[in-house]
Design a protein around this motif. Structure first.
Motif, PDB file in Angstrom:
ATOM      1  N   ASP A 501      -9.733  23.554-104.805  1.00 59.99           N
ATOM      2  CA  ASP A 501      -9.261  21.661-104.976  1.00 59.99           C
ATOM      3  C   ASP A 501      -7.815  23.122-106.524  1.00 59.99           C
ATOM      4  N   ASP A 519      -5.851  21.735-101.042  1.00 55.31           N
ATOM      5  CA  ASP A 519      -6.913  21.750-101.120  1.00 55.31           C
ATOM      6  C   ASP A 519      -7.667  22.606 -99.924  1.00 55.31           C
ATOM      7  N   THR A 569      -4.620  22.541 -97.119  1.00 56.19           N
ATOM      8  CA  THR A 569      -4.154  20.789 -96.879  1.00 56.19           C
ATOM      9  C   THR A 569      -3.004  20.480 -97.612  1.00 56.19           C
ATOM     10  N   HIS A 589      -3.075  16.459 -96.472  1.00 53.57           N
ATOM     11  CA  HIS A 589      -2.988  15.781 -97.514  1.00 53.57           C
ATOM     12  C   HIS A 589      -2.731  14.841 -97.866  1.00 53.57           C
ATOM     13  N   TYR A 637      -2.840  14.850-105.773  1.00 54.38           N
ATOM     14  CA  TYR A 637      -4.079  13.898-106.353  1.00 54.38           C
ATOM     15  C   TYR A 637      -4.836  14.413-105.131  1.00 54.38           C
ATOM     16  N   THR A 638      -6.223  15.008-105.256  1.00 52.77           N
ATOM     17  CA  THR A 638      -7.447  16.270-103.934  1.00 52.77           C
ATOM     18  C   THR A 638      -7.877  14.504-103.714  1.00 52.77           C
ATOM     19  N   ASP A 639      -8.434  14.974-102.501  1.00 50.61           N
ATOM     20  CA  ASP A 639     -10.214  13.639-101.622  1.00 50.61           C
ATOM     21  C   ASP A 639     -10.565  13.380-102.777  1.00 50.61           C
ATOM     22  N   CYS A 689      -8.433  17.292-108.283  1.00 47.98           N
ATOM     23  CA  CYS A 689      -7.300  17.523-109.080  1.00 47.98           C
ATOM     24  C   CYS A 689      -6.012  16.888-108.636  1.00 47.98           C
TER      25      CYS A 689
END
Length: 823
Positions: A501, A519, A569, A589, A637-639, A689
Motif C-alpha cells: 500500500d 496497492d 490498483t 481501485h 484510501y486502500t481496501d 493507507c
C-alpha cells in the motif's frame, strides 16, 4: 378305710382371701379403704389399722400414679364399671415403691348407684425387671442398627465423594450420628511438606486447631505416627499419656476423647498400612465405648482411609489435567498476542487469579516491563532480593516454611539467557508439592520462550516498518494556502512482512496538484520494491498535458516490463488549484470519497477501469472531470480500511461515508489517523493507507438570502465550511456562526416583518488577526433606535463577538468582529 380327700375349695374362705397370691382391696366410691387382705399388707408394710377407714387407694400411689388415677383410672371406672391391668407404683410404708398391675370392678346398687370398688393388685416387680431388660436389649439393638445405618450412609457418602475435601467433610460429620459425639475434627497428613494439616471441624473453637509438624509431640501427631486407636477416658489418663489434651478437656467439659487413625489397610494389623490422617472426636462427660462400638470405630477409620487414598489419586489426576489444560490454554493465549507488552499483560491475566493470588513480572528486555496484578505484593526489598537470586542462579526460588516472602520466584529463560522473573504467590496446597514445582517450572519455560519470541517479533517488525516508511513518500507538498494534505499509513498488525500500500502527492507545476493512492499485489520485499518503482513511474509520467487517462496507459506499458506490478490498483487525481477542477481515474481501485461544503459525502464512481496490466475486464483508460467548491475534502484510501470478512463491502462503504461526514468540520491534521483508528483498530490483518486532500477557500464569502428563516440553516452550513477551510478554531467558529445567525434572524423579524421578498446580504472576511461579518438589509425597522438596541438576540451577539457596530444610513447594517489572538 379310705381317708376322705380334702379339696382346695373346702379351705377357709377367710384364709384364702387373706393369703391369696395377690392383694385385695375394697373401697368406697370415694376410694376410702374398707377392707384389705394380708397379702397387700405384707407387700407394702402397712398395718390394717393404718389403712382401713383412714387412707384412700389413690393416697398410696406415687405422684405420677395419683395424676393418672385422677385423669384415667377414675373416669374409666365410672364409665365402664371395670378397668384391667393398669400399672401403678404403690408407695410402701418405708417410702419405697412397689410396681403393680391393678384390676378394679365397680359394684352398683339396685338403683345403679355406686356402692363399692373391689380391686385386685398384682406384684409386677419381676415383670418390670423383665420389661426393663427387654427395653435395654431393644435399645442396644436399635443403637446397633442405627450405627450400622449411619455407617452405611457414611460409606455411601465416602463412595460418592470424589475429592479429598469432600471425603474429609463426610468423615468429620460421622461421629455425631454414629456415636453421639459432641464435636469432631479431622487432620490430614501432608507427606510432601512433612506436616499434619487441620482440615475441618464441627467445633473449631475447641482444641489446638492448627497445623503441626509430623514430629510434634501432640496427641494427633503421635497417633498419626503409631497408626493405632486411642480412647482417652478421663483427664487423668490424658495427663498421663497426652498432656496437650488436658486444658481443652477441662475447658470444654469433654472427658472422653477418641483419636482414630485413618489408614489405607486393616486396622487390626498395622503391617503395610499408611496413616493418611486422624479423626478426633469427643464426648461430654465420661463415655465408655462398648466392644461393638470400638469395632465400628475401627471400621470407620479403615473406610475413611481408603476413601482418602482414592480421593487423593483422583485429586492428583484432576490437578494434572487442570495444570496441563492451563499450560496449553496459556500457550495458545500468548500466541494470539504478537507484541511484547500485550503478551506480558496476557501472561499476568492468565496467572491471576486462576493459579495465584498475585503475580509480578519483571523483564530486562524490551522497555523494561514491570507488571503487577492481584492481591497485595510483598515487601519490595524482599521481592527484589528473591528476584536477583533467581536471575543470577537461573533456578526457581521456592520459599521454605515460615519464609516472610511466601512466594515462588521463577526465572524466565530462553535460548540460554535470563529475560527476567515471574514471581507468584499461590494458595497453600496440601498435596502435590513436587508436581506443583514441575508445573511452575514448565510454566516459566513456556512463558520465557513466548516472551522472547515476542521480543524478536517486535525487533523484526520494527525493522520491517522502518523499511516500509522509507519507501513511502516523505516529501509531500506543503506551504500553499490553497490546499492541505493529511496522510496515514498503518501496517498490518499481525504480519511481519511489509506491504504494497502507498500514497503520494506532488505538484506538476505551481498550480496543478497530483494525489494518488495505490496497492501492489503481495507482501514482502518484492511488493515494497514494486511499490517504490510504481510511485517513481507515476512521478516520471505525470505532466501538464498528460492527464489521468494517458498516465494509466503509460503505467500499463510500465508493468509489461515489471511483472511484479501486474494487477496493482491505482486511484489518481489532478487538481487545478486556481479553478478547483478535479480530473481523476481509477485503475481497479476503490472509488475516492468527496465531501463538499454542503450535502452528504459522495463516492466518485466514474472513470473506472481494470487494474494495471490486467488481461481481463475493461482496460480502456478514461478520466472524469468535476469542479470542487472551496472547502471540499477528497479522501483516497486502500481496501484495508473497509473490507472485512464478516460483512459485505457495501456496509463498509456506508460506515466510511457516515464517519467521514461526521468529521466534515474536524481539523484536517489527524483526520486520516482518526478514521483508521475507528474503522480498523490496531490488530488488523491488512495494511491501511489514507490520503485526504482539503481545498482552500476564498478570502471572503458573500451570500444573499431571502427573508425566510429556513435560509439561515443553509447559510450556517456554507459559512461553517468556509471557516473550517480557513482553519478557524471551533470556539471562534461557533461564536461567529451564532452571532451571524442572530443578526440575520433580527433582520428578518424587524427589517422585513411586512416584506417577505426582502433580501439580506452577508459578507464575511478573514484578515490576519480577526474574522469580520457584515449583515445588511434594506428594510424599515419600526422604532429603529430602540429595536436595534434591545432584545435577547443582541445580547447573544455582543457576548459572542469582540466588537459590534450598527450603520443605519441605508437600511440597517450590523458589523461584527471576532479577534483571532485568543486562538
Amino acid at each position: 378305710m379310705t381317708q376322705e380327700l380334702r379339696l382346695p375349695w373346702d379351705d377357709d374362705p377367710d384364709d384364702l382371701y387373706e393369703h391369696a397370691p395377690c392383694g385385695y382391696l375394697t373401697t368406697l366410691p370415694d376410694g376410702t379403704i374398707v377392707k384389705v387382705n394380708q397379702t397387700f399388707l405384707a407387700w407394702t408394710g402397712y398395718t390394717r389399722g393404718e389403712l382401713v377407714g383412714h387412707r384412700r387407694f389413690r393416697d398410696l400411689l406415687s405422684s405420677g400414679g395419683q395424676i393418672y388415677h385422677e385423669t384415667h383410672y377414675a373416669p374409666l371406672l365410672r364409665m365402664q364399671d371395670e378397668v384391667n391391668e393398669l400399672a401403678f407404683d404403690v408407695v410402701c410404708s418405708d417410702k419405697t415403691t412397689l410396681p403393680t398391675l391393678v384390676n378394679s370392678v365397680l359394684a352398683r346398687g339396685p338403683a345403679k348407684e355406686p356402692r363399692a370398688i373391689r380391686t385386685t393388685v398384682f406384684n409386677a416387680t419381676d415383670r418390670r425387671s423383665y420389661e426393663q431388660e427387654l427395653l435395654a436389649a431393644r435399645k442396644r439393638a436399635e443403637d446397633s442398627e442405627r450405627r450400622i445405618q449411619v455407617l452405611q450412609q457414611i460409606v455411601a457418602d465416602l463412595a460418592a465423594a470424589p475429592t479429598e475435601a469432600e471425603v474429609a467433610e463426610a468423615v468429620v460429620r460421622a461421629p455425631e450420628p454414629a456415636f453421639g459425639a459432641a464435636s469432631s475434627s479431622i487432620y490430614l497428613v501432608d507427606a510432601d511438606r512433612d506436616l499434619i494439616i487441620a482440615v475441618a471441624s464441627t467445633d473449631p473453637t475447641t482444641g489446638n486447631w492448627d497445623d503441626m509438624p509430623r514430629s510434634s509431640k501432640r496427641a494427633v501427631a503421635r497417633v498419626a505416627e503409631r497408626g493405632d486407636l486411642h480412647v482417652v477416658g478421663s483427664v487423668g489418663e490424658a495427663r498421663q499419656h497426652f498432656p496437650d489434651l488436658v486444658d481443652n478437656m477441662r475447658r470444654s467439659g469433654r472427658n472422653t476423647v477418641v483419636l482414630l487413625p485413618l489408614t489405607t489397610g486393616p486396622t487390626d494389623e498395622n503391617t503395610g498400612t499408611e496413616t493418611l490422617g486422624v479423626l478426633a472426636f469427643s464426648f461430654t462427660g465420661e463415655r465408655k465405648l462398648s466392644d461393638a462400638e470400638l469395632r465400628v470405630v475401627r471400621l470407620l477409620g479403615q473406610q475413611a482411609g481408603q476413601a482418602l487414598d482414592r480421593a487423593r489419586l483422583y485429586d492428583d489426576g484432576r490437578r494434572r489435567e487442570e495444570r496441563a489444560a492451563f499450560l496449553a490454554e496459556t500457550t495458545r493465549c500468548l500466541d494470539e498476542m504478537h507484541r511484547l507488552n500485550p503478551r506480558a499483560r496476557r501472561l499476568i491475566d492468565r496467572v491471576v487469579p486462576e493459579i495465584a493470588d498475585w503475580a509480578v513480572l519483571s523483564l530486562s528486555i524490551g522497555n523494561g516491563i514491570h507488571e503487577e496484578a492481584g492481591g497485595s505484593p510483598p515487601d519490595a526489598d524482599l521481592l527484589a532480593q528473591a528476584q536477583h537470586r533467581a536471575t543470577v542462579a537461573s533456578v526457581p526460588s521456592f520459599p521454605p516454611p515460615g519464609d516472610p516472602l511466601g512466594c515462588v520466584v521463577l526465572p524466565l529463560t530462553a535460548r540460554g539467557r535470563v529475560l527476567g522473573t515471574l514471581s507468584v504467590r499461590m494458595a497453600p496446597d496440601r498435596r502435590g508439592a513436587a508436581a506443583e514445582r514441575a508445573f511452575l517450572i514448565d510454566l516459566a519455560d513456556r512463558a520465557g520462550l513466548a516472551l522472547e519470541n515476542a521480543r524478536l517479533y517486535e525487533q523484526e517488525r520494527e525493522t520491517a516498518r522502518t523499511l516500509q516508511r522509507s519507501l513511502l513518500a516523505a516529501d509531500l507538498p506543503k506551504g500553499d494556502i490553497r490546499f492541505a494534505v493529511d496522510t496515514h499509513y498503518q501496517a498490518a498488525g499481525l504480519d511481519l512482512e511489509v506491504g504494497g500500500d502507498w500514497f503520494d502527492a506532488f505538484l506538476i507545476n505551481k498550480d496543478r496538484l497530483v494525489v494518488a493512492v495505490g496497492d501492489v499485489v503481495g507482501r514482502g520485499i518484492d511488493a515494497a520494491t514494486t511499490m517504490g518503482q510504481l510511485r517513481s513511474a507515476i512521478r516520471a509520467l505525470a505532466g501538464d498535458a498528460v492527464g489521468p487517462a494517458r498516465l494509466l496507459q503509460g503505467l500499463d506499458r510500465f508493468v509489461e516490463r515489471v511483472e511484479t506490478a501486474r494487477m496493482a490498483t491505482v486511484a489518481y487525481a489532478e487538481v487545478d488549484l486556481n479553478t478547483g477542477e478535479l480530473t481523476y481515474a481509477c485503475a481497479g481501485h476503490l472509488p475516492p470519497l468527496l465531501q463538499a461544503p454542503l450535502g452528504l459525502p459522495e463516492f466518485l464512481l466514474q472513470a473506472r477501469s481494470a487494474p494495471l496490466g490486467s488481461r481481463a475486464g475493461d482496460t480502456r483508460r478514461t478520466e472524469h472531470r468535476l469542479r470542487l467548491p472551496p472547502g471540499s475534502r477528497l479522501l483516497l484510501y486502500t481496501d484495508g480500511l473497509i473490507e472485512r470478512r464478516t460483512r459485505p463491502i457495501d456496509q463498509g462503504f456506508e460506515v466510511l461515508s457516515r464517519e467521514f461526514a461526521r468529521r466534515r468540520d474536524a481539523p484536517l491534521p489527524g483526520l486520516t489517523a482518526g478514521l483508521a483508528d475507528l474503522l480498523v483498530g490496531r490488530d488488523h490483518a491488512d495494511d491501511v493507507c489514507l490520503l485526504c486532500l482539503s481545498l482552500g477557500s476564498e478570502e471572503r464569502i458573500e451570500r444573499s438570502l431571502g427573508a425566510d428563516r429556513q435560509q439561515i440553516a443553509l447559510l450556517r452550513a456554507d459559512l461553517r465550511a468556509w471557516l473550517v477551510a480557513h482553519g478557524i478554531e471551533p470556539e471562534c467558529r461557533d461564536a461567529v456562526l451564532l452571532a451571524c445567525s442572530e443578526a440575520v434572524a433580527n433582520a428578518i423579524e424587524h427589517g422585513y416583518r411586512d416584506d417577505p421578498f426582502g433580501v439580506i446580504d452577508v459578507v464575511a472576511t478573514v484578515t490576519g488577526d480577526a474574522v469580520e461579518v457584515r449583515v445588511a438589509d434594506k428594510g424599515t425597522w419600526r422604532g429603529a433606535s430602540t429595536d436595534v438596541a434591545r432584545g435577547r438576540g443582541l445580547q447573544l451577539i455582543r457576548e459572542s463577538m469582540d466588537q459590534v457596530l450598527f450603520d443605519r444610513s441605508s437600511g440597517t447594517t450590523v458589523i461584527m468582529r471576532r479577534s483571532l489572538e485568543a486562538q
